[in-house]
Design a protein around this motif. Structure first.
Motif, PDB file in Angstrom:
ATOM      1  N   ASP A  22       0.372  17.264 -12.670  1.00  0.00           N
ATOM      2  CA  ASP A  22       0.191  18.678 -12.337  1.00  0.00           C
ATOM      3  C   ASP A  22       1.242  19.552 -13.009  1.00  0.00           C
ATOM      4  OD1 ASP A  22      -2.021  18.031 -10.787  1.00  0.00           O
ATOM      5  OD2 ASP A  22      -0.935  18.138  -8.879  1.00  0.00           O
ATOM      6  N   LEU A  23       2.484  19.088 -13.045  1.00  0.00           N
ATOM      7  CA  LEU A  23       3.557  19.836 -13.701  1.00  0.00           C
ATOM      8  C   LEU A  23       3.289  19.960 -15.202  1.00  0.00           C
ATOM      9  CD1 LEU A  23       6.335  21.218 -13.715  1.00  0.00           C
ATOM     10  CD2 LEU A  23       7.327  18.938 -14.044  1.00  0.00           C
ATOM     11  N   PHE A  24       2.927  18.853 -15.838  1.00  0.00           N
ATOM     12  CA  PHE A  24       2.635  18.895 -17.278  1.00  0.00           C
ATOM     13  C   PHE A  24       1.467  19.833 -17.573  1.00  0.00           C
ATOM     14  CE2 PHE A  24       4.495  14.413 -18.004  1.00  0.00           C
ATOM     15  CZ  PHE A  24       5.724  14.943 -18.341  1.00  0.00           C
ATOM     16  N   LYS A  25       0.470  19.823 -16.720  1.00  0.00           N
ATOM     17  CA  LYS A  25      -0.694  20.694 -16.913  1.00  0.00           C
ATOM     18  C   LYS A  25      -0.285  22.163 -16.807  1.00  0.00           C
ATOM     19  CE  LYS A  25      -5.376  21.405 -15.217  1.00  0.00           C
ATOM     20  NZ  LYS A  25      -6.355  21.012 -14.211  1.00  0.00           N
ATOM     21  N   LYS A  26       0.540  22.493 -15.825  1.00  0.00           N
ATOM     22  CA  LYS A  26       1.024  23.873 -15.671  1.00  0.00           C
ATOM     23  C   LYS A  26       1.851  24.298 -16.883  1.00  0.00           C
ATOM     24  CE  LYS A  26       1.162  23.921 -10.651  1.00  0.00           C
ATOM     25  NZ  LYS A  26       2.019  23.892  -9.464  1.00  0.00           N
TER      26      LYS A  26
ATOM     27  N   GLN B  56       3.651  10.372  -7.164  1.00  0.00           N
ATOM     28  CA  GLN B  56       4.581  10.739  -8.232  1.00  0.00           C
ATOM     29  C   GLN B  56       3.828  11.059  -9.517  1.00  0.00           C
ATOM     30  OE1 GLN B  56       7.152   7.222  -8.231  1.00  0.00           O
ATOM     31  NE2 GLN B  56       8.886   8.626  -7.966  1.00  0.00           N
ATOM     32  N   PHE B  57       2.868  10.208  -9.863  1.00  0.00           N
ATOM     33  CA  PHE B  57       2.083  10.415 -11.066  1.00  0.00           C
ATOM     34  C   PHE B  57       1.312  11.733 -10.986  1.00  0.00           C
ATOM     35  CE2 PHE B  57      -1.863  10.026 -13.468  1.00  0.00           C
ATOM     36  CZ  PHE B  57      -1.372   9.736 -14.724  1.00  0.00           C
TER      37      PHE B  57
ATOM     38  N   GLY C 275       0.816  -1.213   0.000  1.00  0.00           N
ATOM     39  CA  GLY C 275       0.000   0.000   0.000  1.00  0.00           C
ATOM     40  C   GLY C 275       0.844   1.255   0.000  1.00  0.00           C
ATOM     41  N   GLN C 276       1.945   1.235   0.725  1.00  0.00           N
ATOM     42  CA  GLN C 276       2.815   2.404   0.811  1.00  0.00           C
ATOM     43  C   GLN C 276       3.454   2.708  -0.551  1.00  0.00           C
ATOM     44  OE1 GLN C 276       6.013   2.086   3.641  1.00  0.00           O
ATOM     45  NE2 GLN C 276       6.179   4.288   3.845  1.00  0.00           N
ATOM     46  N   THR C 277       3.859   1.673  -1.259  1.00  0.00           N
ATOM     47  CA  THR C 277       4.449   1.851  -2.589  1.00  0.00           C
ATOM     48  C   THR C 277       3.418   2.402  -3.562  1.00  0.00           C
ATOM     49  OG1 THR C 277       5.954   0.008  -2.183  1.00  0.00           O
ATOM     50  CG2 THR C 277       5.677   0.703  -4.458  1.00  0.00           C
TER      51      THR C 277
END
Length: 85
Positions: free
Chosen positions: A18-22, A12-13, A3-5
């Motif tokens: 969010d970065l790609f959207k910005k 990360q995804f 679950g932690q992984t």
């Protein structure tokens, strides 16, 4: 997968999404503002004055990424984000 992984991979995804959207939003905005300025035929970036770029980078620091290079995979980004942007 523990679950932690799974949480780590999902986070990360989401961060990458969010970065790609910005970046996509910034690129679209720059292109709208640059209407009539032109595109550098070698770099495929927006061909604008240093002053224009300084103003845009001051407004949004992500714009610096596009000073000398275009958005990577613009068509794919458009397909993904145009419906939600």
């Amino acid at each position: 997968m523990s679950g932690q992984t799974e949480i780590y991979v999902r986070k990360q995804f989401k961060n990458r999404w969010d970065l790609f959207k910005k970046e996509y939003n910034c690129w679209k905005t720059l292109n709208q503002k640059a209407s009539g300025i032109g595109i550098d035929p070698v770099t495929r970036s927006i061909a604008a004055t240093d002053e224009w770029w300084a103003n845009e980078i001051q407004r949004n620091e992500i714009a610096a990424k596009f000073r000398y290079a275009p958005l990577v995979d613009e068509q794919r980004m458009s397909f993904i984000f145009d419906a939600i942007v």
